[in-house]
Design a protein around this motif. Structure first.
Motif, PDB file in Angstrom:
ATOM      1  N   LEU A 100       0.842  -1.195   0.000  1.00 59.74           N
ATOM      2  CA  LEU A 100       0.000   0.000   0.000  1.00 59.74           C
ATOM      3  C   LEU A 100       0.881   1.251   0.000  1.00 59.74           C
ATOM      4  O   LEU A 100       1.945   1.272   0.622  1.00 59.74           O
ATOM      5  N   PRO A 101       0.454   2.318  -0.693  1.00 62.60           N
ATOM      6  CA  PRO A 101       1.284   3.523  -0.849  1.00 62.60           C
ATOM      7  C   PRO A 101       1.290   4.394   0.416  1.00 62.60           C
ATOM      8  O   PRO A 101       0.649   5.449   0.474  1.00 62.60           O
ATOM      9  N   VAL A 102       2.028   3.956   1.416  1.00 61.45           N
ATOM     10  CA  VAL A 102       2.107   4.686   2.682  1.00 61.45           C
ATOM     11  C   VAL A 102       2.689   6.080   2.448  1.00 61.45           C
ATOM     12  O   VAL A 102       3.637   6.244   1.672  1.00 61.45           O
ATOM     13  N   LEU A 103       2.118   7.076   3.101  1.00 58.87           N
ATOM     14  CA  LEU A 103       2.624   8.444   2.990  1.00 58.87           C
ATOM     15  C   LEU A 103       3.730   8.636   4.019  1.00 58.87           C
ATOM     16  O   LEU A 103       3.494   9.035   5.150  1.00 58.87           O
ATOM     17  N   ASN A 104       4.942   8.350   3.608  1.00 61.81           N
ATOM     18  CA  ASN A 104       6.075   8.443   4.526  1.00 61.81           C
ATOM     19  C   ASN A 104       6.615   9.854   4.653  1.00 61.81           C
ATOM     20  O   ASN A 104       7.204  10.212   5.677  1.00 61.81           O
ATOM     21  N   CYS A 105       6.461  10.652   3.622  1.00 60.80           N
ATOM     22  CA  CYS A 105       7.045  11.991   3.626  1.00 60.80           C
ATOM     23  C   CYS A 105       6.059  12.979   3.024  1.00 60.80           C
ATOM     24  O   CYS A 105       5.773  12.926   1.824  1.00 60.80           O
ATOM     25  N   ALA A 154      -3.317   6.753  -4.305  1.00 60.39           N
ATOM     26  CA  ALA A 154      -2.795   6.042  -5.471  1.00 60.39           C
ATOM     27  C   ALA A 154      -3.287   4.599  -5.400  1.00 60.39           C
ATOM     28  O   ALA A 154      -3.803   4.151  -4.367  1.00 60.39           O
ATOM     29  N   PHE A 155      -3.141   3.863  -6.482  1.00 61.51           N
ATOM     30  CA  PHE A 155      -3.599   2.479  -6.513  1.00 61.51           C
ATOM     31  C   PHE A 155      -2.840   1.636  -5.476  1.00 61.51           C
ATOM     32  O   PHE A 155      -1.628   1.788  -5.324  1.00 61.51           O
ATOM     33  N   PRO A 156      -3.539   0.746  -4.747  1.00 65.57           N
ATOM     34  CA  PRO A 156      -4.962   0.421  -4.837  1.00 65.57           C
ATOM     35  C   PRO A 156      -5.840   1.178  -3.832  1.00 65.57           C
ATOM     36  O   PRO A 156      -7.033   0.926  -3.741  1.00 65.57           O
ATOM     37  N   ILE A 157      -5.232   2.107  -3.056  1.00 68.15           N
ATOM     38  CA  ILE A 157      -6.010   2.855  -2.065  1.00 68.15           C
ATOM     39  C   ILE A 157      -7.141   3.631  -2.735  1.00 68.15           C
ATOM     40  O   ILE A 157      -8.281   3.633  -2.254  1.00 68.15           O
ATOM     41  N   ALA A 181      -6.414  17.129  11.736  1.00 67.71           N
ATOM     42  CA  ALA A 181      -7.262  16.315  10.857  1.00 67.71           C
ATOM     43  C   ALA A 181      -6.636  14.956  10.620  1.00 67.71           C
ATOM     44  O   ALA A 181      -5.411  14.810  10.601  1.00 67.71           O
ATOM     45  N   PHE A 182      -7.497  13.964  10.424  1.00 69.08           N
ATOM     46  CA  PHE A 182      -7.073  12.592  10.159  1.00 69.08           C
ATOM     47  C   PHE A 182      -7.836  12.095   8.931  1.00 69.08           C
ATOM     48  O   PHE A 182      -9.061  12.119   8.918  1.00 69.08           O
ATOM     49  N   VAL A 183      -7.096  11.648   7.915  1.00 68.07           N
ATOM     50  CA  VAL A 183      -7.720  11.210   6.675  1.00 68.07           C
ATOM     51  C   VAL A 183      -7.098   9.897   6.213  1.00 68.07           C
ATOM     52  O   VAL A 183      -5.989   9.545   6.619  1.00 68.07           O
ATOM     53  N   LEU A 184      -7.823   9.205   5.375  1.00 67.80           N
ATOM     54  CA  LEU A 184      -7.284   7.962   4.819  1.00 67.80           C
ATOM     55  C   LEU A 184      -6.163   8.255   3.831  1.00 67.80           C
ATOM     56  O   LEU A 184      -5.122   7.606   3.861  1.00 67.80           O
ATOM     57  N   ALA A 185      -6.375   9.229   2.949  1.00 71.05           N
ATOM     58  CA  ALA A 185      -5.399   9.436   1.877  1.00 71.05           C
ATOM     59  C   ALA A 185      -5.278  10.903   1.491  1.00 71.05           C
ATOM     60  O   ALA A 185      -6.209  11.683   1.647  1.00 71.05           O
TER      61      ALA A 185
END
Length: 230
Positions: free
Chosen positions: A37-42, A79-82, A223-227
């Motif tokens: 999964l495309p984790v948002l690291n930065c 991004a895919f597949p999120i 705020a807290f969001v999925l993506a």
């Protein structure tokens, strides 16, 4: 009725991974797919815009126009597949996909730098709610609050006007579109409010609701969001 169904952790009962069709993992997605999964690291320390630089960097937009909210925490890049799972959840009533994403995000985003006093979702106008049958942000907020043991107030914010679709608008157009379209139902003097939504694109919706919450007495808003979109 929808909330009760969602809160039964639909993903836990899946026997096949909803992405690859293999054996299901802990939250309805197998470990191999979870690892991809495309984790948002930065991302920008304020708006979570994906950046190539090191952590705690600030994007050009936030340097020029510091946001009213303190910070957006996003679990993944949009991004895919999120993006595919969120669309299934949001537009095709796939509550199992929403349940999986919420549980994975709860683990991904915990613990926050500063725990809010309560969580509240971005509201839908009643017409949009009637058309869709549920507010995905309410379901996400309920799931995060349950996992994090934080109170959730589902109706703290109210969408008073039915605004145009935001997807094709610029940030300035979105802010104008959302101007005075949200109200706060009660005073929240000195509280740290955690806003919850599914996706952040320009941050205009979070900016508009944050301004209303601060005007109602909130100490600060995160705020807290999925993506987060690029």
């Amino acid at each position: 009725m929808v909330y009760k169904f969602f809160n039964k952790n639909l993903a836990q009962s899946l026997t096949c991974c909803m992405l690859c069709g293999g054996a299901s993992g802990e939250f309805g997605i197998c470990s191999a797919c979870t690892g991809e999964l495309p984790v948002l690291n930065c991302g920008c320390r304020y708006c979570a815009l994906p950046l190539a630089a090191a952590k705690n960097s600030i994007c050009a937009g936030c340097i020029q126009r510091p946001p009213a909210y303190t910070k957006i925490s996003a679990a993944w890049q949009y991004a895919f597949p999120i993006n595919h799972l969120i669309q299934r959840f949001k537009y095709h009533r796939d509550l199992a996909a929403g349940d999986s994403l919420t549980q994975l995000a709860a683990r991904q985003l915990w613990p926050p730098e500063d725990t809010p006093d309560l969580l509240t979702p971005i509201p839908l106008h009643w017409r949009r709610y009637w058309q869709r049958g549920y507010n995905q942000a309410q379901l996400i907020a309920s799931g995060l609050g349950r996992h994090w043991d934080i109170p959730v107030e589902l109706r703290l914010l109210r969408k008073t006007t039915s605004t145009k679709t935001q997807s094709q608008l610029s940030r300035n157009q979105r802010l104008k579109n959302l101007s005075e379209s949200f109200t706060v139902r009660r005073e929240i003097q000195g509280a740290h409010i955690g806003l919850v939504d599914d996706v952040v694109t320009t941050g205009a919706t979070l900016e508009a609701t944050t301004r209303q919450l601060l005007a109602a007495g909130a100490k600060k808003v995160s705020a807290f969001v999925l993506a987060r979109t690029p």
